[in-house]
Design a protein around this motif. Structure first.
Motif, PDB file in Angstrom:
ATOM      1  N   ILE A 125       1.752   1.785  -0.330  1.00 45.63           N
ATOM      2  CA  ILE A 125       1.562   3.210  -0.058  1.00 45.63           C
ATOM      3  C   ILE A 125       1.670   3.479   1.442  1.00 45.63           C
ATOM      4  O   ILE A 125       2.297   4.453   1.869  1.00 45.63           O
ATOM      5  CB  ILE A 125       0.194   3.681  -0.602  1.00 45.63           C
ATOM      6  N   ASN A 126       1.062   2.623   2.259  1.00 42.72           N
ATOM      7  CA  ASN A 126       1.148   2.774   3.713  1.00 42.72           C
ATOM      8  C   ASN A 126       2.587   2.686   4.203  1.00 42.72           C
ATOM      9  O   ASN A 126       3.008   3.450   5.088  1.00 42.72           O
ATOM     10  CB  ASN A 126       0.302   1.703   4.407  1.00 42.72           C
ATOM     11  N   GLU A 127       3.354   1.759   3.633  1.00 38.10           N
ATOM     12  CA  GLU A 127       4.751   1.612   4.026  1.00 38.10           C
ATOM     13  C   GLU A 127       5.553   2.858   3.663  1.00 38.10           C
ATOM     14  O   GLU A 127       6.412   3.313   4.429  1.00 38.10           O
ATOM     15  CB  GLU A 127       5.362   0.385   3.346  1.00 38.10           C
ATOM     16  N   LEU A 128       5.268   3.427   2.495  1.00 30.83           N
ATOM     17  CA  LEU A 128       5.961   4.640   2.065  1.00 30.83           C
ATOM     18  C   LEU A 128       5.636   5.806   2.989  1.00 30.83           C
ATOM     19  O   LEU A 128       6.531   6.552   3.412  1.00 30.83           O
ATOM     20  CB  LEU A 128       5.571   4.976   0.619  1.00 30.83           C
ATOM     21  N   LYS A 129       4.363   5.952   3.339  1.00 31.87           N
ATOM     22  CA  LYS A 129       3.962   7.032   4.251  1.00 31.87           C
ATOM     23  C   LYS A 129       4.620   6.863   5.618  1.00 31.87           C
ATOM     24  O   LYS A 129       5.053   7.836   6.230  1.00 31.87           O
ATOM     25  CB  LYS A 129       2.435   7.044   4.400  1.00 31.87           C
ATOM     26  N   ALA A 130       4.692   5.615   6.091  1.00 28.32           N
ATOM     27  CA  ALA A 130       5.305   5.362   7.390  1.00 28.32           C
ATOM     28  C   ALA A 130       6.781   5.754   7.384  1.00 28.32           C
ATOM     29  O   ALA A 130       7.300   6.315   8.344  1.00 28.32           O
ATOM     30  CB  ALA A 130       5.138   3.897   7.768  1.00 28.32           C
ATOM     31  N   GLU A 184      -7.112   0.447   6.506  1.00 21.72           N
ATOM     32  CA  GLU A 184      -7.834  -0.623   5.815  1.00 21.72           C
ATOM     33  C   GLU A 184      -8.184  -0.180   4.402  1.00 21.72           C
ATOM     34  O   GLU A 184      -8.561   0.968   4.163  1.00 21.72           O
ATOM     35  CB  GLU A 184      -9.114  -0.947   6.582  1.00 21.72           C
ATOM     36  N   SER A 185      -8.047  -1.083   3.432  1.00 24.01           N
ATOM     37  CA  SER A 185      -8.415  -0.755   2.053  1.00 24.01           C
ATOM     38  C   SER A 185      -9.916  -0.570   1.946  1.00 24.01           C
ATOM     39  O   SER A 185     -10.700  -1.357   2.468  1.00 24.01           O
ATOM     40  CB  SER A 185      -7.961  -1.867   1.092  1.00 24.01           C
ATOM     41  N   GLU A 186     -10.317   0.489   1.237  1.00 26.94           N
ATOM     42  CA  GLU A 186     -11.739   0.793   1.103  1.00 26.94           C
ATOM     43  C   GLU A 186     -12.278   0.480  -0.284  1.00 26.94           C
ATOM     44  O   GLU A 186     -13.478   0.445  -0.493  1.00 26.94           O
ATOM     45  CB  GLU A 186     -11.975   2.285   1.406  1.00 26.94           C
ATOM     46  N   SER A 187     -11.415   0.267  -1.259  1.00 30.61           N
ATOM     47  CA  SER A 187     -11.857   0.034  -2.631  1.00 30.61           C
ATOM     48  C   SER A 187     -12.709  -1.227  -2.724  1.00 30.61           C
ATOM     49  O   SER A 187     -12.368  -2.269  -2.172  1.00 30.61           O
ATOM     50  CB  SER A 187     -10.651  -0.097  -3.561  1.00 30.61           C
ATOM     51  N   GLN A 188     -13.816  -1.111  -3.424  1.00 32.26           N
ATOM     52  CA  GLN A 188     -14.718  -2.248  -3.621  1.00 32.26           C
ATOM     53  C   GLN A 188     -14.552  -2.875  -5.002  1.00 32.26           C
ATOM     54  O   GLN A 188     -15.280  -3.785  -5.369  1.00 32.26           O
ATOM     55  CB  GLN A 188     -16.177  -1.798  -3.444  1.00 32.26           C
ATOM     56  N   LYS A 191      -5.108  -4.108   0.429  1.00 28.56           N
ATOM     57  CA  LYS A 191      -4.678  -4.637  -0.850  1.00 28.56           C
ATOM     58  C   LYS A 191      -3.186  -4.357  -1.010  1.00 28.56           C
ATOM     59  O   LYS A 191      -2.650  -3.423  -0.415  1.00 28.56           O
ATOM     60  CB  LYS A 191      -5.468  -4.008  -1.991  1.00 28.56           C
ATOM     61  N   LEU A 192      -2.527  -5.160  -1.826  1.00 30.79           N
ATOM     62  CA  LEU A 192      -1.080  -5.088  -1.945  1.00 30.79           C
ATOM     63  C   LEU A 192      -0.598  -3.675  -2.278  1.00 30.79           C
ATOM     64  O   LEU A 192       0.329  -3.159  -1.650  1.00 30.79           O
ATOM     65  CB  LEU A 192      -0.595  -6.081  -3.014  1.00 30.79           C
ATOM     66  N   ASP A 193      -1.243  -3.020  -3.258  1.00 28.27           N
ATOM     67  CA  ASP A 193      -0.824  -1.675  -3.643  1.00 28.27           C
ATOM     68  C   ASP A 193      -1.031  -0.679  -2.504  1.00 28.27           C
ATOM     69  O   ASP A 193      -0.208   0.220  -2.293  1.00 28.27           O
ATOM     70  CB  ASP A 193      -1.597  -1.204  -4.878  1.00 28.27           C
ATOM     71  N   ASP A 194      -2.125  -0.824  -1.760  1.00 29.32           N
ATOM     72  CA  ASP A 194      -2.376   0.075  -0.624  1.00 29.32           C
ATOM     73  C   ASP A 194      -1.346  -0.137   0.474  1.00 29.32           C
ATOM     74  O   ASP A 194      -0.949   0.813   1.158  1.00 29.32           O
ATOM     75  CB  ASP A 194      -3.786  -0.166  -0.063  1.00 29.32           C
ATOM     76  N   TRP A 195      -0.911  -1.376   0.648  1.00 27.82           N
ATOM     77  CA  TRP A 195       0.118  -1.654   1.644  1.00 27.82           C
ATOM     78  C   TRP A 195       1.427  -0.944   1.287  1.00 27.82           C
ATOM     79  O   TRP A 195       2.074  -0.347   2.154  1.00 27.82           O
ATOM     80  CB  TRP A 195       0.339  -3.159   1.749  1.00 27.82           C
TER      81      TRP A 195
END
Length: 305
Positions: A186-191, A201-205, A180-184
């Motif tokens: 966060i991933n970019e920030l961590k990287a 992969e996003s896990e939120s349902q 999901k856009l928000d998770d992406w």
């Protein structure tokens, strides 16, 4: 005098034009680099597709200092181009085996109109306004673009490259990862903080009315746009949101998808304008994935503004 931002936009195109006049066909790749004392600089890699295992690296920050000192863009371009030619004259020609290419080739998408000259020299396959090209991984930090000469020398066809790349791309770059856009974000920030690439992969349902997803390959921050060639990944998201997909490229490294119910205004707000660096531009088109026919097409009436 140009400020640094405008200088970065101009210098690469000027260098490429200058070198092409001397029949030196190169790729110019700009990336972040940490140098001594963790100083961040803009690295310029000058890659000749026929000699991809060794190539000169410059730092745009240093070239900008040279430009400020001499005060002449023409002289700056000419001097850097001369240094590039001198360096390439001392690099031996690479010999690549058929086995190396077959087992290490993967997809890379480029815009057709902006790469007309390049496409005359490399095997490729048209995909609407894009071209599927082929890169070969040599090591974890080096790769090269397959040229017509390389393809002919090792006895492969474009279709051979396509079929091998279909199998190899997720193996080389990591499995397809949908976030999901928000998770992406966060991933970019961590990287950026950890200096490692490992997309999750996003896990939120939780259901959203107009969710936006970002596709990447799990272990690479580049070439995620080629996920559009993997229908099973698109089908999975279309089934999840129970709708056809609208797809866009915020740059050459990501594919973003959403429901057809998502408004054009929202998409243009997120991805329109001049936010994409020239070297990362891929397409301003919107694409449609039809979940019934399982086919991709261009959504012709709705380009990104």
């Amino acid at each position: 005098m140009l400020d640094y931002g405008n200088f970065k936009k101009i210098i690469c195109s000027e260098l490429k034009n200058r070198l092409s006049k001397d029949n030196l066909l190169v790729e110019l790749k700009v990336s972040d680099a940490n140098t001594i004392n963790n100083t961040k600089k803009d690295k310029l890699s000058v890659i000749n597709p026929s000699q991809p295992d060794a190539y000169p690296i410059f730092y745009l920050n240093d070239i900008y200092k040279y430009y400020n000192a001499c005060g002449d863009m023409y002289a700056t371009v000419n001097d850097v181009a001369n240094e590039i030619r001198r360096t390439f004259s001392n690099i031996p020609v690479l010999n690549v085996s058929r086995d190396t290419v077959e087992h290490n080739v993967y997809y890379s998408l480029v815009n057709c109109d902006q790469n007309r000259e390049l496409l005359q020299h490399i095997p490729h396959r048209k995909f609407y306004d894009l071209a599927i090209t082929y890169r070969v991984e040599l090591t974890d930090t080096s790769d090269f673009l397959v040229t017509n000469n390389v393809m002919d020398d090792i006895g492969l066809t474009e279709n051979d490259l396509y079929m091998s790349a279909c199998k190899n791309t997720p193996a080389i770059l990591g499995e397809v990862c949908c976030m999901k856009l928000d998770d992406w974000y966060i991933n970019e920030l961590k990287a950026a903080i950890n200096n490692t690439i490992n997309y999750k992969e996003s896990e939120s349902q939780e259901k959203e009315s107009e969710p936006i997803y970002v596709f990447k390959f799990q272990n690479s921050n580049e070439y995620g746009s080629s996920v559009i060639l993997y229908g099973d990944a698109l089908e999975k998201v279309a089934d999840k949101i129970n709708d056809d997909l609208v797809m866009m490229f915020p740059n050459s490294d990501e594919l973003m998808v959403t429901s057809t119910k998502c408004s054009n205004e929202r998409l243009d707000e997120l991805f329109g304008g001049d936010r994409i660096p020239t070297e990362k531009f891929l397409s301003n088109k919107k694409y449609l994935y039809d979940r019934h026919t399982k086919k991709v097409s261009i959504r012709s009436t709705c380009d990104v503004s």
